[in-house]
Design a protein around this motif. Structure first.
Motif, mmCIF file in Angstrom:
data_model
loop_
_atom_site.group_PDB
_atom_site.id
_atom_site.type_symbol
_atom_site.label_atom_id
_atom_site.label_comp_id
_atom_site.label_asym_id
_atom_site.label_seq_id
_atom_site.Cartn_x
_atom_site.Cartn_y
_atom_site.Cartn_z
ATOM 1 N N GLU A 67 0.821 -1.207 0.000
ATOM 2 C CA GLU A 67 0.000 0.000 0.000
ATOM 3 C C GLU A 67 0.860 1.265 0.000
ATOM 4 N N THR A 68 2.092 1.176 0.474
ATOM 5 C CA THR A 68 2.996 2.333 0.484
ATOM 6 C C THR A 68 4.198 2.141 -0.446
ATOM 7 N N GLU A 69 4.671 0.884 -0.584
ATOM 8 C CA GLU A 69 5.810 0.622 -1.483
ATOM 9 C C GLU A 69 5.294 0.282 -2.883
ATOM 10 N N LYS A 70 4.498 1.199 -3.412
ATOM 11 C CA LYS A 70 3.757 0.903 -4.643
ATOM 12 C C LYS A 70 4.664 0.709 -5.846
ATOM 13 N N GLU A 71 5.687 1.528 -5.958
ATOM 14 C CA GLU A 71 6.559 1.451 -7.140
ATOM 15 C C GLU A 71 7.278 0.101 -7.195
ATOM 16 N N THR A 118 -12.457 -9.964 -12.433
ATOM 17 C CA THR A 118 -11.549 -9.644 -11.328
ATOM 18 C C THR A 118 -11.826 -8.226 -10.835
ATOM 19 N N HIS A 119 -11.526 -8.007 -9.563
ATOM 20 C CA HIS A 119 -11.694 -6.672 -8.976
ATOM 21 C C HIS A 119 -10.911 -6.625 -7.664
ATOM 22 N N PRO A 120 -9.588 -6.403 -7.731
ATOM 23 C CA PRO A 120 -8.763 -6.449 -6.518
ATOM 24 C C PRO A 120 -9.170 -5.378 -5.500
ATOM 25 N N LEU A 121 -9.106 -5.749 -4.222
ATOM 26 C CA LEU A 121 -9.438 -4.825 -3.139
ATOM 27 C C LEU A 121 -8.229 -4.018 -2.683
ATOM 28 N N ASN A 122 -7.031 -4.513 -2.956
ATOM 29 C CA ASN A 122 -5.836 -3.837 -2.447
ATOM 30 C C ASN A 122 -4.794 -3.690 -3.556
ATOM 31 N N TYR A 123 -3.752 -2.913 -3.250
ATOM 32 C CA TYR A 123 -2.770 -2.611 -4.285
ATOM 33 C C TYR A 123 -1.964 -3.841 -4.677
ATOM 34 N N TYR A 124 -1.660 -4.697 -3.705
ATOM 35 C CA TYR A 124 -0.983 -5.949 -4.033
ATOM 36 C C TYR A 124 -1.770 -6.719 -5.091
ATOM 37 N N GLY A 125 -3.078 -6.859 -4.882
ATOM 38 C CA GLY A 125 -3.920 -7.546 -5.851
ATOM 39 C C GLY A 125 -3.908 -6.872 -7.211
ATOM 40 N N GLN A 126 -3.872 -5.543 -7.205
ATOM 41 C CA GLN A 126 -3.817 -4.806 -8.472
ATOM 42 C C GLN A 126 -2.526 -5.107 -9.223
ATOM 43 N N THR A 127 -1.402 -5.173 -8.478
ATOM 44 C CA THR A 127 -0.121 -5.456 -9.150
ATOM 45 C C THR A 127 -0.100 -6.872 -9.708
ATOM 46 N N LYS A 128 -0.673 -7.832 -8.974
ATOM 47 C CA LYS A 128 -0.680 -9.210 -9.454
ATOM 48 C C LYS A 128 -1.587 -9.361 -10.675
ATOM 49 N N LEU A 129 -2.707 -8.651 -10.683
ATOM 50 C CA LEU A 129 -3.589 -8.687 -11.850
ATOM 51 C C LEU A 129 -2.889 -8.083 -13.059
ATOM 52 N N LYS A 130 -2.193 -6.971 -12.854
ATOM 53 C CA LYS A 130 -1.437 -6.345 -13.934
ATOM 54 C C LYS A 130 -0.406 -7.324 -14.500
ATOM 55 N N GLY A 131 0.239 -8.082 -13.623
ATOM 56 C CA GLY A 131 1.224 -9.070 -14.071
ATOM 57 C C GLY A 131 0.604 -10.159 -14.917
ATOM 58 N N GLU A 132 -0.566 -10.648 -14.491
ATOM 59 C CA GLU A 132 -1.289 -11.643 -15.281
ATOM 60 C C GLU A 132 -1.589 -11.106 -16.676
ATOM 61 N N GLU A 133 -2.189 -9.923 -16.713
ATOM 62 C CA GLU A 133 -2.626 -9.332 -17.986
ATOM 63 C C GLU A 133 -1.440 -9.075 -18.902
ATOM 64 N N SER A 134 -0.354 -8.593 -18.321
ATOM 65 C CA SER A 134 0.833 -8.289 -19.118
ATOM 66 C C SER A 134 1.472 -9.559 -19.667
#
Length: 284
Positions: A67-71, A118-134
């Motif tokens: 949530e804070t180490e987003k980059e 899919t609909h991630p609730l947190n930023y970790y989930g968002q990054t993992k979804l982005k990885g799948e899609e990419s």
């Protein structure tokens, strides 16, 4: 065969079992040998080893810190898989990429299918979804395996934390309104090798966990009972235990397509847990 995340739970389990697969040459890489946040390092690894398979078991897994180490979380979980997938396509390697139940929002009431929205609730989930899609966008032949509630004799995880706390305290509080199914990382490692042994003939998104549906509270009580401990386990709600990152309330995964395409039938969670606890006792 390259395996990232050498020191993680899954990487450690693959390292443990790899001698049982003499037909494959394994190269295990830790963060010092391949930093997933530095894609400029990737091609040299492919050029050096020219892998037939690439198991991307490495990830940024600090869910609350994300949530804070987003980059950093996005670099490792979101960007790196696409770069790796591109190189796998160019070098003729099959990519098996590990993802998570956190890509779902947890509002479901039936096991999630791999093709569900899919609909991630947190930023970790968002990054993992982005990885799948990419990964799939850059290499449609990629195999993605979503898993959940991973534990092992190695690394940091719920099982080992519970064993430590239950040995130190007379009582603990555990959330009872989040439901899922645990995954013994050794079972996931064996499933991955089974997929590879069958030529990784099917691609796309699959789900793997052990069988069952439990809460974290249920899981904690089972750990206590199987370990023969006497600590009192008190059930609390998610609201009683706030965390920086929201967790899905329900994240049971449907494994039907994995069973159908690869003939892999996951074990019951209690059987797997008992085996892991026995292994931990032998290590102690």
């Amino acid at each position: 065969m390259i395996v990232t995340g050498k020191n993680g739970q899954l990487g450690s389990e693959l390292l443990d079992i790899h001698m049982s697969y003499p037909g494959y040459k394994f190269v295990f890489l830790d963060r010092n040998q391949l930093d997933l946040a530095k894609p400029e390092q990737f091609e040299a690894i492919f050029e050096q080893y020219k892998p037939a398979f690439f198991i991307n078991a490495g990830a940024y897994t600090a869910v609350d810190k994300a949530e804070t180490e987003k980059e950093l979380a996005m670099a490792v979980n979101g960007i790196a898989p696409g770069k790796i997938a591109t190189l796998c396509r160019e070098y003729g390697a099959k990519l098996i990429h590990i993802s998570t139940d956190y890509v779902f929002d947890g509002n479901g009431t039936a096991p999630y299918m791999p093709d569900q929205a899919t609909h991630p609730l947190n930023y970790y989930g968002q990054t993992k979804l982005k990885g799948e899609e990419s990964a799939l966008a850059h290499n449609p032949g990629t195999i993605i395996i979503r898993t959940a509630w991973v534990y092992s004799a190695y690394g940091h995880n719920f099982v080992k934390t519970m064993l430590r706390l239950m040995s130190e305290r007379p009582s603990i509080n555990v959330v009872g309104d989040q439901y899922g199914a645990p995954t013994y990382a050794r079972d996931l490692a064996l499933a991955i090798m089974d997929i590879i042994g069958k030529g990784a003939a099917h691609q796309g998104i699959y789900h793997f966990s052990n069988e069952g549906k439990i809460s974290w509270y249920d899981f904690a009580r089972a750990i206590r009972d199987l370990a023969g401990l006497t600590c009192a386990v008190n059930e609390i709600t998610t609201a009683d235990f706030p965390t920086p990152a929201k967790r899905p309330a329900y994240s049971v995964l449907d494994k039907g397509s994995l069973i159908r395409d690869y003939g892999i039938q996951p074990r019951d969670w209690q059987v797997a847990l008992k085996e892991c606890l026995g292994y931990l006792q032998r290590l102690a």
